[in-house]
Structures are given as C-alpha cells and as structure tokens.
Design an enzyme around this catalytic site. Structure first.
Site, PDB file in Angstrom:
ATOM      1  N   HIS A  39     -12.238  -4.375 -15.318  1.00  8.83           N
ATOM      2  CA  HIS A  39     -12.093  -3.175 -14.491  1.00  8.83           C
ATOM      3  C   HIS A  39     -12.512  -1.941 -15.272  1.00  8.83           C
ATOM      4  O   HIS A  39     -11.703  -1.350 -15.983  1.00  8.83           O
ATOM      5  CB  HIS A  39     -10.635  -3.038 -14.040  1.00  8.83           C
ATOM      6  CG  HIS A  39     -10.126  -4.242 -13.309  1.00  8.83           C
ATOM      7  ND1 HIS A  39      -9.779  -5.417 -13.951  1.00  8.83           N
ATOM      8  CD2 HIS A  39      -9.918  -4.454 -11.985  1.00  8.83           C
ATOM      9  CE1 HIS A  39      -9.382  -6.307 -13.053  1.00  8.83           C
ATOM     10  NE2 HIS A  39      -9.452  -5.751 -11.854  1.00  8.83           N
ATOM     11  N   HIS A  79      -4.576  -3.602 -14.907  1.00 14.00           N
ATOM     12  CA  HIS A  79      -5.994  -3.985 -14.791  1.00 14.00           C
ATOM     13  C   HIS A  79      -6.881  -3.022 -15.579  1.00 14.00           C
ATOM     14  O   HIS A  79      -7.982  -3.373 -15.972  1.00 14.00           O
ATOM     15  CB  HIS A  79      -6.429  -4.065 -13.322  1.00 14.00           C
ATOM     16  CG  HIS A  79      -6.260  -2.789 -12.558  1.00 14.00           C
ATOM     17  ND1 HIS A  79      -5.078  -2.456 -11.930  1.00 14.00           N
ATOM     18  CD2 HIS A  79      -7.111  -1.767 -12.325  1.00 14.00           C
ATOM     19  CE1 HIS A  79      -5.222  -1.277 -11.335  1.00 14.00           C
ATOM     20  NE2 HIS A  79      -6.451  -0.836 -11.564  1.00 14.00           N
ATOM     21  N   PRO A 128       0.830  -7.288 -12.541  1.00 16.18           N
ATOM     22  CA  PRO A 128       1.435  -7.280 -11.212  1.00 16.18           C
ATOM     23  C   PRO A 128       1.861  -5.837 -10.914  1.00 16.18           C
ATOM     24  O   PRO A 128       2.765  -5.299 -11.571  1.00 16.18           O
ATOM     25  CB  PRO A 128       2.643  -8.212 -11.358  1.00 16.18           C
ATOM     26  CG  PRO A 128       2.344  -9.040 -12.582  1.00 16.18           C
ATOM     27  CD  PRO A 128       1.579  -8.131 -13.496  1.00 16.18           C
ATOM     28  N   ASP A 168      -2.486   3.893  -7.410  1.00 18.43           N
ATOM     29  CA  ASP A 168      -2.126   3.781  -5.985  1.00 18.43           C
ATOM     30  C   ASP A 168      -1.371   2.478  -5.734  1.00 18.43           C
ATOM     31  O   ASP A 168      -0.364   2.451  -5.025  1.00 18.43           O
ATOM     32  CB  ASP A 168      -3.395   3.773  -5.110  1.00 18.43           C
ATOM     33  CG  ASP A 168      -4.185   5.073  -5.220  1.00 18.43           C
ATOM     34  OD1 ASP A 168      -3.576   6.147  -5.063  1.00 18.43           O
ATOM     35  OD2 ASP A 168      -5.406   5.006  -5.478  1.00 18.43           O
ATOM     36  N   ILE A 200      -8.742   5.485  -4.342  1.00 11.22           N
ATOM     37  CA  ILE A 200      -9.546   4.264  -4.181  1.00 11.22           C
ATOM     38  C   ILE A 200      -8.709   3.050  -4.569  1.00 11.22           C
ATOM     39  O   ILE A 200      -8.011   3.060  -5.582  1.00 11.22           O
ATOM     40  CB  ILE A 200     -10.800   4.319  -5.087  1.00 11.22           C
ATOM     41  CG1 ILE A 200     -11.804   5.351  -4.569  1.00 11.22           C
ATOM     42  CG2 ILE A 200     -11.474   2.947  -5.215  1.00 11.22           C
ATOM     43  CD1 ILE A 200     -12.493   4.994  -3.260  1.00 11.22           C
ATOM     44  N   HIS A 274     -14.146  -0.339  -9.290  1.00 11.55           N
ATOM     45  CA  HIS A 274     -12.806  -0.802  -9.662  1.00 11.55           C
ATOM     46  C   HIS A 274     -12.811  -2.084 -10.499  1.00 11.55           C
ATOM     47  O   HIS A 274     -12.297  -2.094 -11.608  1.00 11.55           O
ATOM     48  CB  HIS A 274     -11.955  -1.002  -8.397  1.00 11.55           C
ATOM     49  CG  HIS A 274     -10.727  -1.813  -8.634  1.00 11.55           C
ATOM     50  ND1 HIS A 274      -9.547  -1.265  -9.060  1.00 11.55           N
ATOM     51  CD2 HIS A 274     -10.507  -3.162  -8.554  1.00 11.55           C
ATOM     52  CE1 HIS A 274      -8.660  -2.230  -9.221  1.00 11.55           C
ATOM     53  NE2 HIS A 274      -9.212  -3.385  -8.919  1.00 11.55           N
ATOM     54  N   GLU A 423      17.307  -5.208  -5.842  1.00  9.63           N
ATOM     55  CA  GLU A 423      17.232  -6.377  -6.723  1.00  9.63           C
ATOM     56  C   GLU A 423      15.938  -6.389  -7.538  1.00  9.63           C
ATOM     57  O   GLU A 423      15.937  -6.682  -8.734  1.00  9.63           O
ATOM     58  CB  GLU A 423      17.320  -7.681  -5.911  1.00  9.63           C
ATOM     59  CG  GLU A 423      18.646  -7.911  -5.214  1.00  9.63           C
ATOM     60  CD  GLU A 423      18.725  -7.218  -3.863  1.00  9.63           C
ATOM     61  OE1 GLU A 423      17.740  -6.567  -3.437  1.00  9.63           O
ATOM     62  OE2 GLU A 423      19.787  -7.317  -3.211  1.00  9.63           O
ATOM     63  N   HIS A 473      27.407 -17.192  -5.377  1.00 15.38           N
ATOM     64  CA  HIS A 473      27.215 -17.669  -4.001  1.00 15.38           C
ATOM     65  C   HIS A 473      26.023 -18.627  -3.988  1.00 15.38           C
ATOM     66  O   HIS A 473      25.007 -18.397  -3.353  1.00 15.38           O
ATOM     67  CB  HIS A 473      27.021 -16.482  -3.045  1.00 15.38           C
ATOM     68  CG  HIS A 473      28.239 -15.600  -2.976  1.00 15.38           C
ATOM     69  ND1 HIS A 473      28.773 -14.982  -4.075  1.00 15.38           N
ATOM     70  CD2 HIS A 473      29.046 -15.259  -1.931  1.00 15.38           C
ATOM     71  CE1 HIS A 473      29.847 -14.287  -3.725  1.00 15.38           C
ATOM     72  NE2 HIS A 473      30.038 -14.445  -2.428  1.00 15.38           N
ATOM     73  N   HIS A 485      22.041 -16.707   3.859  1.00 17.94           N
ATOM     74  CA  HIS A 485      22.650 -16.430   2.556  1.00 17.94           C
ATOM     75  C   HIS A 485      22.807 -17.680   1.693  1.00 17.94           C
ATOM     76  O   HIS A 485      23.218 -17.578   0.534  1.00 17.94           O
ATOM     77  CB  HIS A 485      24.024 -15.774   2.751  1.00 17.94           C
ATOM     78  CG  HIS A 485      23.937 -14.314   3.097  1.00 17.94           C
ATOM     79  ND1 HIS A 485      23.162 -13.842   4.134  1.00 17.94           N
ATOM     80  CD2 HIS A 485      24.514 -13.221   2.534  1.00 17.94           C
ATOM     81  CE1 HIS A 485      23.276 -12.520   4.198  1.00 17.94           C
ATOM     82  NE2 HIS A 485      24.081 -12.125   3.225  1.00 17.94           N
TER      83      HIS A 485
HETATM   84  C1  LIG Z   1       1.355  -7.122  -7.093  1.00 16.67           C
HETATM   85  C2  LIG Z   1      -0.134  -7.076  -7.153  1.00 16.67           C
HETATM   86  N1  LIG Z   1      -0.839  -7.248  -6.036  1.00 16.67           N
HETATM   87  C3  LIG Z   1      -2.187  -7.256  -6.067  1.00 16.67           C
HETATM   88  C4  LIG Z   1      -2.845  -7.093  -7.243  1.00 16.67           C
HETATM   89  C5  LIG Z   1      -4.366  -7.149  -7.274  1.00 16.67           C
HETATM   90  N2  LIG Z   1      -4.888  -5.790  -7.514  1.00 16.67           N
HETATM   91  C6  LIG Z   1      -5.272  -5.390  -8.729  1.00 16.67           C
HETATM   92  S1  LIG Z   1      -5.680  -3.759  -8.760  1.00 16.67           S
HETATM   93  C7  LIG Z   1      -5.354  -3.595  -7.122  1.00 16.67           C
HETATM   94  C8  LIG Z   1      -5.423  -2.279  -6.419  1.00 16.67           C
HETATM   95  C9  LIG Z   1      -6.333  -1.332  -6.989  1.00 16.67           C
HETATM   96  O1  LIG Z   1      -6.073  -0.021  -6.553  1.00 16.67           O
HETATM   97  P1  LIG Z   1      -5.346   1.008  -7.485  1.00 16.67           P
HETATM   98  O2  LIG Z   1      -3.982   0.558  -7.784  1.00 16.67           O
HETATM   99  O3  LIG Z   1      -5.507   2.338  -6.876  1.00 16.67           O
HETATM  100  O4  LIG Z   1      -6.146   0.925  -8.842  1.00 16.67           O
HETATM  101  P2  LIG Z   1      -7.554   1.585  -9.137  1.00 16.67           P
HETATM  102  O5  LIG Z   1      -8.512   1.111  -8.104  1.00 16.67           O
HETATM  103  O6  LIG Z   1      -7.346   3.045  -9.102  1.00 16.67           O
HETATM  104  O7  LIG Z   1      -7.884   1.078 -10.494  1.00 16.67           O
HETATM  105  C10 LIG Z   1      -4.954  -4.796  -6.573  1.00 16.67           C
HETATM  106  C11 LIG Z   1      -4.631  -4.985  -5.150  1.00 16.67           C
HETATM  107  C12 LIG Z   1      -2.069  -6.915  -8.399  1.00 16.67           C
HETATM  108  N3  LIG Z   1      -2.619  -6.758  -9.600  1.00 16.67           N
HETATM  109  N4  LIG Z   1      -0.722  -6.893  -8.330  1.00 16.67           N
END
Ligand SMILES: Cc1ncc(C[n+]2csc(CCOP(=O)(O)OP(=O)(O)O)c2C)c(N)n1
Length: 679
Positions: A39, A79, A128, A168, A200, A274, A423, A473, A485
C-alpha cells in the site's frame, strides 16, 4: 546527564524538511514496487505527519525500543506499514535498508502489516482496522493507572504520551467507537490521535458510504478536536500537536486532510493509490513530480538520513533524563521503585501463590463464577498488577475487586474497570494495556459475547499477550435466558485459536488452579470458562487433586479391578455427570475411568507419554460437554469412541429440563458407555 539540541522547528529549512519527507515517500513507493504488493498511497500522504511526529514530538530512543517511559506510537491503519518501517529505519532502530528491500518477504523484519515482536519499534500488531485505536486507548489507560499508582510529588516516573494514526476504515469500524467513547469518558489526556482524512477507501470515494462528521463525533465523545487543512503544512501540524499536548484533561484528535498517493501524477487522490504498486513508469513520474533527483530505487540522501538520525541523540538524552529521574525516585521511594521495576519486568511477587484459597466441603456447592470471584479477590491482594473488570456484567461475572478502588475519570489508581457494554473495545483496550506493560488486565462478559470481542482475542493470541478473559454463563446451564445467551459453538471456536488457552473448571478447586495457570501464563491469552449454576463439591480426598488442571487433563478417578473398560471425559459442569455415570457403571460391573479435561490446550502441550497415561490407547472413550462436539474429535475418533455434545441451539427453560430434553443425562451416558464397552 546527556543533552541534545532541541529538534529544529519545521519550516526552518524547508528544503531539508521536504527531502526528509520525500525520502519516506520514495522508500514506500520503491518497497511496494519491489514486492509488487502493498500500500504505497497512504505512506506517501502521511509522510509529513510521520516526519513531524518522529523528529519532534514522539519521545523515543531508537537505541532502546523498550525504554519503559517512551511515548507509544500506534499505526492503526497497518496497511500503511511502509510509513512506520521507513521511520524506524530512518531514525535508526536497527532496521536496515536491506530490510526495506525485503518488504513482505518470508521471515523479513518488514511483514505486510506491522507485527509485534518482529520489528524493533513496532508497538502492536495492526492490520484489522480499528484495533490499533483500541490498543492505543489501552496503552493510555495503563500509563494513567501506573502514573497514578507510582508517581509521587516531584517524581513523575511514569509520564508519557500515546499517539496513534487512524484512517477512514479505522473510524468506520465499530471498535474505534467503543474505544474512543471509553477514552473520552475517562478523559485520557495523554492520548493523541490523528485521523487521516483522505476521503478514499478501497471501493473509491468515501462519498459512497461514509458521511460522518468525524470531528463532531469526537467532540461528542468529549475529545479535544483540531483540524489541519493540509498535511504538508508542517507548521500547522506542529502547532496542533503542541496544543494537543497542552490539553491534558481530555484526549485529543487531530483531523488531518491528506491526499492519498501524494505526488503521483496519475494516482494521487484515487483508490488506485491505496493497495497496489504504482508501476515502474508511475514511480518514475512521481519521483520527477516530487523533485526527486535520483532514479535508482531505495536511494536515501545522506543529508536526509543524517537529519532523521538526530532522533538517536535526542532519544538518548530523553532516556538519560528519565533515568536520572528514576534514580531520584529510587532514592526517595526505594520500595515503590523496586515494585515498579518488578511490574515492568512482568515478574510476579514472591509468594503470591500462598494467597490462592482452598475450598473444602464446608464451601458446599458453588458456581465456578462465584469461586472465581473469591479466588480473584484473594490473589489480587498479593498481585497488584491484576486490574480489570467487566463489560457491564460485574455482578454476574464476579469480577469486582473489593476495596480496591475504581478506575474513574481523573482518578486512575483504582483497579476496578467499568468497560461499559463494549466487549470489542474491552478486548482491544486490554491488548493495549498488556502491551504497555506493568499491568495484567482481565475482562469479563458472558461466554456467548466472546463472539463480540473475537477479533481482539485473536490479536492477543497472535501477539502472545498476557490477558485473562473471565467468561461466565458458559452453556445451556445458564437456563432461562435461552438460546441467544447459551453458548454452543463458542468453546470450540475459542479452542481453535492458536496460542489460546481455554480452561473450563469442574468445581471450585479446579477454578482456583485455573487462576494459578492464568496468572502465571505469559505466552498468550487465557480464557476462564465458568458456570452460572452451582457445581457440587468434589471431595479431593476421594478424587485426584485439582492440581491436575495444570496438565490440562487428569485421571479424576479410576475404576477398581484393573484396566478400564471405558474412559469417560468431560469438562466443567458435565464432570458431575461422568462422576455419577461412573458410579452407576461400577454397580453394573463396568469399569469406567473418569478424566477431567478442563483445558485441551494445556493437555495438548503434555508429552505423549502423559497423554497416553491419561487416555490409554485401545480403550474406548466417551466424552460429554454441553457444547458443540467438534473440539473433542481431536481426542476421540469415530473408531475409538463417541462425543455427546450439542449440534443445535439451546432453549429457554430451567436448565435441568434443557439438559434432559437435549439428552445430556447420566442415563444416556451409562447406556452409551455400556455400548462402547461392549457390555
Ligand atoms: C477489519 C478490516 N476490514 C477490512 C480490511 C481490508 N482493508 C484494508 S484497508 C481498507 C480500507 C482502506 O481505506 P482507509 O481506511 O481510508 O485507508 P486508506 O485508503 O486511506 O489507506 C480495507 C477495507 C481490514 N484491513 N480490516
């Protein structure tokens, strides 16, 4: 004491600043291009922010990435890992240019997403989305708690900031809401976040899906919020960070406008920037547009490197200054200083195990959740680093620590945490607390809601973190609350997470031993799985000692008169069923061995010889557990036995009736056992 020149204000030499920033941009482009995956766009956009942070604000010493009072920095949008790797290389963490060339390759120190334990200076595993935000909140929590516990007038030995950058995606993920709402309520004033507002995501413009006003969202949480209109305005960034540091009664969020893929003539501002290499041609065009004179990849201009590397002198001076402070503290507060050392090293206090209570017949029938509460309170008196609470179920989870104070806004020494009904946030915050060090966090909820925090559990396991989950539980045994539950698949689902240890004790004695394991286990999370309903007292003068919990499974009782005809296995509340079945079978002349298996993972770590001792090859096995049977198939194949479990959801009724209706009964066990034993 070592001193170093204060960091030069940004803008004092615009050309050098730009060279330093473009070095990050080009390294990110080149590494992703070389790997043909990764990325590039976000590191290119955020390079100015990282530059200002790492060279002026984050108090860190590349020579000692584990210095306890360092500022923490979390890149939640993992990323964008090349942003972090570039900064770690440039500031001199021992990451080399060669490591950047190995980006995303087998066993390199620069994996696709930052991984804790692989790269010096990486404080947590991110990728994540949303998790890093929660981790940062947890780090700020640990700092606030340790500062309140250890600092004394004129001796601020725990005193650092936690910075994070989120994207984002981080803010769209629910966990960031839970964690930031928590941080706002608790007024964590040394937490400073940056939102990369680049509009973006992968699918395209955020206009497709996201129109939150993030700044107002954070204001509503009670954060101090600022906006920087252009990330390339270093002075504005610098001022905003200074202001954020001045605000100590609330966490700070700085919303920074950036352009993804900044500098790339054909990719900037688009989703294309990206998650894929720019392509050789576009890399060349981008370098030209950035005014980069060099064409060969991974070029690092000497003057840029030299400037970045000043972080080492600054860091050394900051660390030395802190050590001097610590020496003063040691002289003034020798006992506290020793205690702080011990806690930061993660060592338990001498003799703490003497506090683990014993249960006897007089204790009577107790639910394992109640036994857990008693054990926790007893050991917490000797283990002050044990801090935690529940996601609004403290009276049900028995997680409250009596007379040990409450962690509250502005009053952080308390050890009882009210995580709220969050949680997922709780799991993520606990990870940050553990990563910070000096505390052992525990957190409770109903076992069913482990599903609500599973992504954080998984990361605790990935990072081998010492966190303790108190899950009560634990089955249809909770009764009337019904199928929503009643956990069915959760036990198997937790047991199959690598590095995870699940313990489901059968009585109060096993619960005490489970806590002993949980507190001493340093290599990953431990989940204690506990009942709502009462469990009978197991008389250890007649049955084997509960100390067998440490081995994961042990022979509770053996049939008299030679080799067993059948082995009955179980965990938790169903151990009572195999005990009754064993007696009935004995009366019918069938020799049954009773095995309590509170933890499959601990048992799996035993030598084969011990496993064979407990489960003799060639003897039929019958397991029963009020849960999905899948995890038992590791120990029992179709040829050598049978598993009585549940492959349907539960029901709302008094629990005895549900057991009856779903066929988990002593009589059914006896019948199965006889069949297996050929009798
Ligand atoms: C929980 C989760 N869902 C999906 C992804 C896959 N994923 C990686 S980056 C991204 C979104 C990219 O948008 P943004 O967060 O704005 O990052 P940018 O494009 O600005 O680098 C997604 C959906 C992930 N890494 N973690």
């Amino acid at each position: 004491m070592a001193t170093a020149a204060p960091a030069r204000a940004p803008g004092a030499n615009d050309a050098l600043d730009l060279l330093c920033i473009n070095t990050v941009r080009t390294l990110a482009m080149d590494a992703v291009q070389q790997a043909e995956s990764g990325h590039p766009g976000t590191p290119m956009a955020l390079a100015p922010l990282a530059y200002v942070l790492f060279t002026r604000h984050v108090r860190h010493d590349p020579a000692d990435p584990h210095w306890p009072n360092r500022d923490r920095f979390v890149l939640s949008c993992g990323h964008a890992s090349m942003l972090l790797y570039s900064c770690l290389y440039l500031t001199g963490y021992g990451l080399e240019l060669e490591d950047l060339k190995q980006f995303r390759q087998w066993e390199s120190r620069t994996p696709g997403h930052p991984e804790y334990g692989y790269t010096p200076g990486v404080e947590t595993t991110t990728g994540p989305l949303g998790q890093g935000v929660g981790n940062a909140v947890g780090m700020a929590v640990a700092e606030a708690h340790l500062a309140a516990t250890f600092n004394r007038e004129g001796h601020g030995v725990v005193d650092h900031h936690t910075y994070f950058i989120c994207s984002d995606g981080d803010l769209m993920e629910g966990v960031s809401h839970e964690a930031c709402s928590f941080a706002g309520h608790f007024k964590l004033g040394k937490l400073v976040g940056f939102y990369d507002d680049n509009k973006i995501t992968i699918d395209g413009s955020t206009d497709l899906t996201y129109s939150d006003d993030a700044a107002r969202r954070f204001e509503a949480y009670g954060w101090h919020v600022q906006r920087v209109a252009d990330v390339n305005d270093l002075r504005a960034l610098d001022r905003a960070i200074e202001e954020a540091k001045r605000v100590t009664d609330r966490p700070s969020m700085i919303v920074v406008r950036t352009v993804i893929g900044f500098g790339s003539p054909n990719r900037a501002g688009t989703a294309k920037a990206h998650g894929e290499a720019l392509g050789k041609e576009e890399v060349a065009l981008t370098k030209k547009a950035l005014g980069w004179q060099w064409t060969e990849p991974f070029h690092v201009p000497e003057e840029a490197l030299a400037h970045w590397r000043k972080a080492r002198d600054r860091g050394a001076a900051q660390r030395a200054e802190w050590h001097a402070r610590l020496e003063g503290y040691r002289a003034a507060q020798p006992e506290l200083a020793r205690e702080l050392d011990r806690r930061l090293k993660g060592e338990l206090p001498d003799g703490w195990e003497a506090a683990i209570p014993e249960f006897d017949e007089k204790s009577g029938a107790v639910a394992s959740r109640a036994a857990s509460g008693a054990v926790l309170n007893a050991i917490a008196k000797k283990v002050p680093e044990l801090i935690g609470g529940s996601a609004d179920l403290a009276p049900s989870n028995n997680t409250a620590l009596k007379d040990m104070g409450t962690f509250a806004p502005g009053s952080y020494a308390g050890r009882n945490f009210h995580f709220g009904i969050r949680e997922h946030g709780m799991g993520s915050i606990m990870n940050g607390m553990a990563l910070h060090g000096g505390v052992i966090p525990y957190g409770g909820t109903f076992l069913i809601f482990s599903d609500y925090m599973r992504p954080a559990i998984r990361l605790a396991a990935v990072m081998h973190q010492r966190v303790i989950y108190v899950y009560t539980h634990d089955s249809i045994g909770l009764g009337e609350d019904g199928p929503t539950h009643q956990p069915i698949e959760q036990l198997t689902a937790l047991r199959c997470i690598p590095n995870m240890t699940v313990i489901r004790p059968a009585d109060a004695g096993e619960t005490a031993e489970a806590w002993r394991v949980a507190v001493t286990h340093t290599d990953g999370p431990v989940a204690l799985v506990l009942t709502r309903q009462k469990l009978g007292f197991i008389d250890r003068t007649k049955y084997a000692s509960a100390a067998g919990v440490a081995q994961g499974a042990y022979v509770l009782a053996d049939a008299e008169g030679g080799k067993p005809d059948v082995v009955l296995l179980s965990s938790g509340s169903e151990v009572a069923l195999i005990m009754q079945a064993g007696e009935k079978l004995a009366a019918q002349g069938v020799r049954a061995r009773l095995v309590s298996m509170p933890s499959m993972e601990l048992f799996a770590r035993q030598p084969k010889s011990y496993q064979d001792e407990v489960l003799p090859p060639g003897v039929k096995r019958l397991a029963i557990e009020a849960a999905h049977p899948m995890s038992w198939y590791r120990w029992i194949s179709e040829e050598d036995g049978f598993v009585m479990g549940l492959e349907r959801f539960g029901a709302s009724a008094p629990y005895q009736r549900i057991y009856q209706e779903l066929g988990l009964t002593v009589d059914a066990l006896v019948e199965r056992a006889r069949g297996l034993a050929g009798r």
